[in-house]
Design a protein around this motif. Sequence first.
Motif, PDB file in Angstrom:
ATOM      1  N   ARG A  40       8.151   9.434  -7.984  1.00 41.09           N
ATOM      2  CA  ARG A  40       7.404   8.484  -7.168  1.00 41.09           C
ATOM      3  C   ARG A  40       6.128   8.000  -7.848  1.00 41.09           C
ATOM      4  O   ARG A  40       5.713   6.856  -7.656  1.00 41.09           O
ATOM      5  N   SER A  41       5.498   8.848  -8.638  1.00 38.81           N
ATOM      6  CA  SER A  41       4.233   8.493  -9.284  1.00 38.81           C
ATOM      7  C   SER A  41       4.439   7.797 -10.618  1.00 38.81           C
ATOM      8  O   SER A  41       3.658   6.933 -11.004  1.00 38.81           O
ATOM      9  N   GLY A  42       5.516   8.164 -11.334  1.00 40.28           N
ATOM     10  CA  GLY A  42       5.734   7.620 -12.676  1.00 40.28           C
ATOM     11  C   GLY A  42       5.501   8.677 -13.731  1.00 40.28           C
ATOM     12  O   GLY A  42       5.528   9.878 -13.455  1.00 40.28           O
ATOM     13  N   VAL A  68       0.836  -1.210   0.000  1.00 38.71           N
ATOM     14  CA  VAL A  68       0.000   0.000   0.000  1.00 38.71           C
ATOM     15  C   VAL A  68       0.872   1.262   0.000  1.00 38.71           C
ATOM     16  O   VAL A  68       0.564   2.248   0.648  1.00 38.71           O
ATOM     17  N   THR A  69       1.943   1.204  -0.751  1.00 35.05           N
ATOM     18  CA  THR A  69       2.926   2.286  -0.834  1.00 35.05           C
ATOM     19  C   THR A  69       2.671   3.145  -2.072  1.00 35.05           C
ATOM     20  O   THR A  69       1.883   2.781  -2.942  1.00 35.05           O
ATOM     21  N   PRO A  70       3.384   4.283  -2.197  1.00 28.38           N
ATOM     22  CA  PRO A  70       3.379   4.997  -3.472  1.00 28.38           C
ATOM     23  C   PRO A  70       3.886   4.112  -4.614  1.00 28.38           C
ATOM     24  O   PRO A  70       4.559   3.097  -4.382  1.00 28.38           O
ATOM     25  N   ASN A  71       3.572   4.498  -5.842  1.00 28.44           N
ATOM     26  CA  ASN A  71       3.784   3.648  -7.015  1.00 28.44           C
ATOM     27  C   ASN A  71       5.204   3.107  -7.151  1.00 28.44           C
ATOM     28  O   ASN A  71       5.405   1.964  -7.566  1.00 28.44           O
ATOM     29  N   HIS A  72       6.204   3.924  -6.817  1.00 28.37           N
ATOM     30  CA  HIS A  72       7.585   3.523  -7.044  1.00 28.37           C
ATOM     31  C   HIS A  72       8.066   2.453  -6.064  1.00 28.37           C
ATOM     32  O   HIS A  72       9.154   1.903  -6.232  1.00 28.37           O
ATOM     33  N   VAL A  73       7.236   2.136  -5.040  1.00 31.89           N
ATOM     34  CA  VAL A  73       7.612   1.098  -4.086  1.00 31.89           C
ATOM     35  C   VAL A  73       6.629  -0.078  -4.172  1.00 31.89           C
ATOM     36  O   VAL A  73       6.365  -0.756  -3.189  1.00 31.89           O
ATOM     37  N   HIS A  74       6.069  -0.334  -5.350  1.00 27.84           N
ATOM     38  CA  HIS A  74       5.242  -1.521  -5.552  1.00 27.84           C
ATOM     39  C   HIS A  74       6.089  -2.713  -6.012  1.00 27.84           C
ATOM     40  O   HIS A  74       5.929  -3.824  -5.509  1.00 27.84           O
ATOM     41  N   TYR A  75       6.960  -2.458  -6.950  1.00 28.28           N
ATOM     42  CA  TYR A  75       7.700  -3.537  -7.612  1.00 28.28           C
ATOM     43  C   TYR A  75       8.611  -4.315  -6.654  1.00 28.28           C
ATOM     44  O   TYR A  75       8.587  -5.546  -6.624  1.00 28.28           O
ATOM     45  N   GLY A  76       9.406  -3.612  -5.875  1.00 21.51           N
ATOM     46  CA  GLY A  76      10.395  -4.276  -5.013  1.00 21.51           C
ATOM     47  C   GLY A  76       9.773  -5.300  -4.078  1.00 21.51           C
ATOM     48  O   GLY A  76      10.155  -6.476  -4.080  1.00 21.51           O
ATOM     49  N   PRO A  77       8.824  -4.889  -3.234  1.00 22.65           N
ATOM     50  CA  PRO A  77       8.223  -5.872  -2.315  1.00 22.65           C
ATOM     51  C   PRO A  77       7.402  -6.939  -3.027  1.00 22.65           C
ATOM     52  O   PRO A  77       7.370  -8.091  -2.573  1.00 22.65           O
ATOM     53  N   ALA A  78       6.755  -6.587  -4.141  1.00 24.38           N
ATOM     54  CA  ALA A  78       5.981  -7.600  -4.879  1.00 24.38           C
ATOM     55  C   ALA A  78       6.916  -8.673  -5.436  1.00 24.38           C
ATOM     56  O   ALA A  78       6.649  -9.875  -5.307  1.00 24.38           O
ATOM     57  N   LYS A  79       8.018  -8.259  -6.024  1.00 29.16           N
ATOM     58  CA  LYS A  79       8.979  -9.207  -6.586  1.00 29.16           C
ATOM     59  C   LYS A  79       9.559 -10.100  -5.494  1.00 29.16           C
ATOM     60  O   LYS A  79       9.599 -11.334  -5.640  1.00 29.16           O
TER      61      LYS A  79
END
Length: 385
Positions: free
Chosen positions: A194-196, A87-98
């Motif tokens: 952070r948003s893209g 539930v982070t800002p967009n730029h911190v989705h990939y790291g924990p998901a991976k």
Amino acid sequence: MNKRKIRMGMVGGGRGAFIGGVHRMAAALDGQVELVCGAFSSNPERSRLSGEDFYLPTERVYGSYTEMIEKEKQLPLGERMDFVSIVTPNHVHYGPAKMALQNGFHVVCDKPLCFNMEEAEELVALVEETGLIFALTHNYTGYPMVKQARAMIEAGEFGDIRKVVVEYPQGWLSTKLEDDTEQKQADWRTDPSRSGIAGAMGDIGTHAENLAEYITGLEITELCADLTAFVPGRQLDDDGNVLLRFNNGAKGILHASQISAGEENDLNIRVYGTKGGFHWRQMEPNTLVVKWLDKPVEVRRTGVGDLYPAATAHTRIPAGHPEGYLEAFANIYRNFAHCVQARLAGETPDPLLMDFPSVKDGLRGMKFIEKVVASSNSKEKWTKI
């Protein structure tokens, strides 16, 4: 194996965060999910304080998502988390998901899927490789009347779909709110780092895109976009208009704006076929207005009359009691938890409860963002997806 609550670890969503609280309420609504651990902030002290707010044991509150995943994996199967909610800002989705997928944990992720297309494609490949369950919280798909509209289209009640008009106007960024240091939601959403590459179109335009494809069952194949940053000094778009072409020949219009002064959260969609059409609004979510070519207008209501099973399965309370944002959000968590429970028990999930946005829907959203920005920057009229 006896079924049990599904254990959630959360990344982000600590003190001062809006969407984290929404996720926790939605996850808890059906009693199927329990929060057991978290890395609630990039600041370890803030994460610790947030853990205290949620009455978690200190040893299950972590200073980073990497620490959380590493230590949770070492716990016994009967104790460790089952999935990670991001539930982070967009730029911190990939790291924990991976990292979660690589370590055997299922994932719930807020939208958009990640920061760019490369990350999105890698996550899709990881989900396919691991076979783990991945849900993306396009929560508006959880409304019963959205599912009723989708089922009516699938049944051919409206004939061949010709026209789709989907809008998402908000007014909260009509001024340069991001300059106020207390406005953290505005701050990160308007920051390209952070948003893209997109602002309003990435934040809420993807909800409109997802809703249009979910309800109609169609895919956008081409688009023509015009994005604008109306507020002086703003780095990302705060308004956008997009012409759409769908894979069955239907045409559409998508409008997403965060500078429509006075608007609250008026996501709405109109779809027209050869036999009739409908109008649905998120601000009046229990009502579906159905219009026919040769019959009077009908009003369908949540929990009233002979609705399709998909709508009934996602209706929670008797008719006339408002069901809204949290209930729709909770339908995604409920369905996700059901599928994880079935996986743990070696059972087949109920098909009606396998309905939630997936990592591939996230990839569609990232493609949409990329092509909308490319189209707006191009001199060409149409951009293929």
